[in-house]
Design an enzyme around this catalytic site. Structure first.
Site, PDB file in Angstrom:
ATOM      1  NE  ARG A   1      43.246  36.104  73.155  1.00  0.00           N
ATOM      2  CZ  ARG A   1      42.065  36.668  73.215  1.00  0.00           C
ATOM      3  NH1 ARG A   1      41.603  37.118  74.358  1.00  0.00           N
ATOM      4  NH2 ARG A   1      41.326  36.798  72.138  1.00  0.00           N
TER       5      ARG A   1
ATOM      6  NE  ARG B   1      79.690  43.970  59.179  1.00  0.00           N
ATOM      7  CZ  ARG B   1      80.080  43.888  57.930  1.00  0.00           C
ATOM      8  NH1 ARG B   1      80.805  42.859  57.511  1.00  0.00           N
ATOM      9  NH2 ARG B   1      79.742  44.834  57.071  1.00  0.00           N
TER      10      ARG B   1
ATOM     11  CD  GLU C   1      45.528  31.316  69.268  1.00  0.00           C
ATOM     12  OE1 GLU C   1      45.092  31.440  70.418  1.00  0.00           O
ATOM     13  OE2 GLU C   1      46.007  30.267  68.825  1.00  0.00           O
TER      14      GLU C   1
ATOM     15  CB  THR D   1      44.177  42.151  66.031  1.00  0.00           C
ATOM     16  OG1 THR D   1      43.098  42.858  66.670  1.00  0.00           O
ATOM     17  CG2 THR D   1      43.655  41.459  64.779  1.00  0.00           C
ATOM     18  CB  SER D   2      47.960  44.353  68.905  1.00  0.00           C
ATOM     19  OG  SER D   2      49.057  43.484  68.782  1.00  0.00           O
TER      20      SER D   2
END
Ligand SMILES: Cc1cc2nc3c(=O)[nH]c(=O)nc-3n(C[C@H](O)[C@H](O)[C@H](O)COP(=O)(O)OP(=O)(O)OC[C@H]3O[C@@H](n4cnc5c(N)ncnc54)[C@H](O)[C@@H]3O)c2cc1C
Length: 416
Positions: free
Chosen positions: A259, A284, A380, A382-383
């Site tokens: 992780r 820019r 791997e 989810t949140s």
């Protein structure tokens, strides 16, 4: 003593990987994003220069501080997340073999995952199924002992390098009634006719990385191809039957190791987008001044830089904590991956905002970075699952304390 100063060797490796990403990956990132082909020429180049293989693995993991793999991941992904995953996706089955295998299995199968510089190989780690994503305990793939072999049947989906890998590490249920405790990891080697690739997925981002279904039909492998060996598996199953659980499932052990490094990959995308947006904001001009002269834009860049630094600190801390290959006490790996995935999504979105309409056009690289970043809140774990793992660790830490934390879910199901 804690120090954030990199050693000369770490700086050298980081700079070397960065120059590979700059010269070999960045220039072809757009091309592979469009074609969605697997970037074999780049993987071969990585193998040739020594950036892919057991030697490099030993060099990066063996430096004692734990953070070298994060330096490598951040730089490669800075080049292109899809191509970086084509190079680093093999790290997941390698982590599975390393964390669960016997010394013999480690010394045989990890080199087999990488192949040789002349003929690099790939590895795949197959856990996910149509009805078993976050909830790995509902896995249907079965491994049954028959005539001195294992026979595996099942369907895996969304597998990185699935079907094109030489070594597939497949997680299957041996005793389904024991949930994740009844599961084990099996190594399927090249040429096994019982394993084949199903549908290749077309994806929103990380398109250079290969993602496919893996079908296992009477896939027969020798008894010794179970990671950790048969004796250890039987002892573990016996303990589980008696109610003496070990802390982690086989899949979770692997994800714990990987992780923070996955977090470092997300960080690489965020940094790429930030650097581009900063440069653009300095060049820019609108209303007679550069974009960065507007506080709204400058503050956005300040937030992006702060989040990137905070994320890197969390990742390095997690790797430092897990440097001996042990488990994290406070779910530091999940914290690092959660933060990095969410920061990558947010920072790449802000980069599009700073580039205005150009940011939305495919000639600019920022929209691709945003598409690539999104996967890091999904795979791997989810949140939401990372939050589940972190809160489980908090709950365990509070047990017995004056304000015991009670959670409205079963921690036993907090799988990858
Ligand atoms: C590009 C790509 C590559 C992948 N590579 C691999 C690989 O190599 N190997 C492999 O095995 N898998 C792989 N996966 C699969 C990936 O790990 C899963 O997609 C992921 O774990 C989520 O499972 P799911 O898609 O079934 O979602 P689900 O589990 O169905 O979740 C759907 C939603 O519900 C939420 N949710 C689920 N349960 C809970 C809960 N208890 N509490 C709160 N929220 C919850 C989730 O967070 C998510 O938002 C890959 C996926 C992708 C897209």
């Amino acid at each position: 003593m804690i120090s954030f100063e990199l050693t000369d060797e770490q700086k050298e490796i980081r700079d070397w990987v960065h120059s590979f990403a700059e010269k070999e990956i960045r220039p072809v990132a757009h091309q592979y994003d469009e074609s969605e082909e697997f970037p074999w020429p780049i993987v071969k180049k990585a193998a040739e220069v020594g950036l892919y293989g057991t030697e490099f693995l030993e060099q990066t993991f063996g430096d004692g501080t734990g953070i070298m793999p994060a330096l490598v991941a951040e730089e490669l992904t800075w080049g292109c997340a899809g191509i970086a995953l084509a190079i680093q996706g093999t790290g997941l089955p390698v982590a599975a073999i390393f964390s669960q295998g016997t010394p013999d299995q480690i010394s045989t199968w990890i080199p087999a995952c990488f192949g040789t510089p002349e003929k690099p190989a790939l590895g795949a780690f197959a856990v996910t199924e149509p009805d078993a994503g976050s909830d790995v305990s509902s896995m249907k793939t079965r491994a049954i002992r028959k005539n001195g072999d294992w026979v595996i049947n099942g369907q895996k989906i969304f597998i990185t390098n699935g079907g094109i890998a030489d070594v597939h590490v497949v997680v299957a249920a041996v005793e389904p009634e024991l949930g994740t405790r009844g599961q084990a990891s099996f190594v399927v080697l090249p040429g096994n006719k019982g394993l084949r690739m199903g549908k290749k997925e077309k994806k929103m981002g990380i398109r250079a990385s290969h993602t496919a279904e893996v079908l296992l039909e009477d896939c027969t492998i020798p008894l010794e191809n179970v990671l950790g060996g048969v004796e250890k598996l039987e002892a573990r199953l016996k303990r589980a039957r008696e109610g003496n659980h070990q802390r982690s499932s086989v899949a979770l052990k692997t994800f714990e190791l990987s992780r923070p490094i996955v977090g470092a990959q997300a960080l690489g995308i965020a940094r790429a987008a930030f650097e581009f947006a900063l440069q653009y904001a300095k060049e820019r001009k609108q209303f007679g001044r550069t974009l960065i002269e507007n506080e709204a834009i400058a503050f956005m860049l300040a937030d992006m830089a702060t989040e990137i630094e905070a994320t890197r600190a969390l990742i390095w801390r997690a790797l430092w904590e897990g440097r001996s290959g042990g488990e994290f006490k406070k779910a530091e790996g999940s914290m690092a991956k959660l933060k990095a995935g969410e920061v990558a999504v947010k920072v790449t979105e802000q980069a599009i905002q700073i580039c205005g309409g150009y940011g939305y056009i495919r000639d600019f690289p920022v929209e691709k970075w945003h598409r690539d970043a999104k996967i890091y809140t999904l795979f791997e774990g989810t949140s939401e699952i990372q939050r589940l793992v972190i809160s489980r660790a908090l709950a365990a830490g509070c047990a017995g304390g004056p304000s015991r934390l009670r959670l409205p879910f079963s921690p036993a199901r907090a799988t990858p």
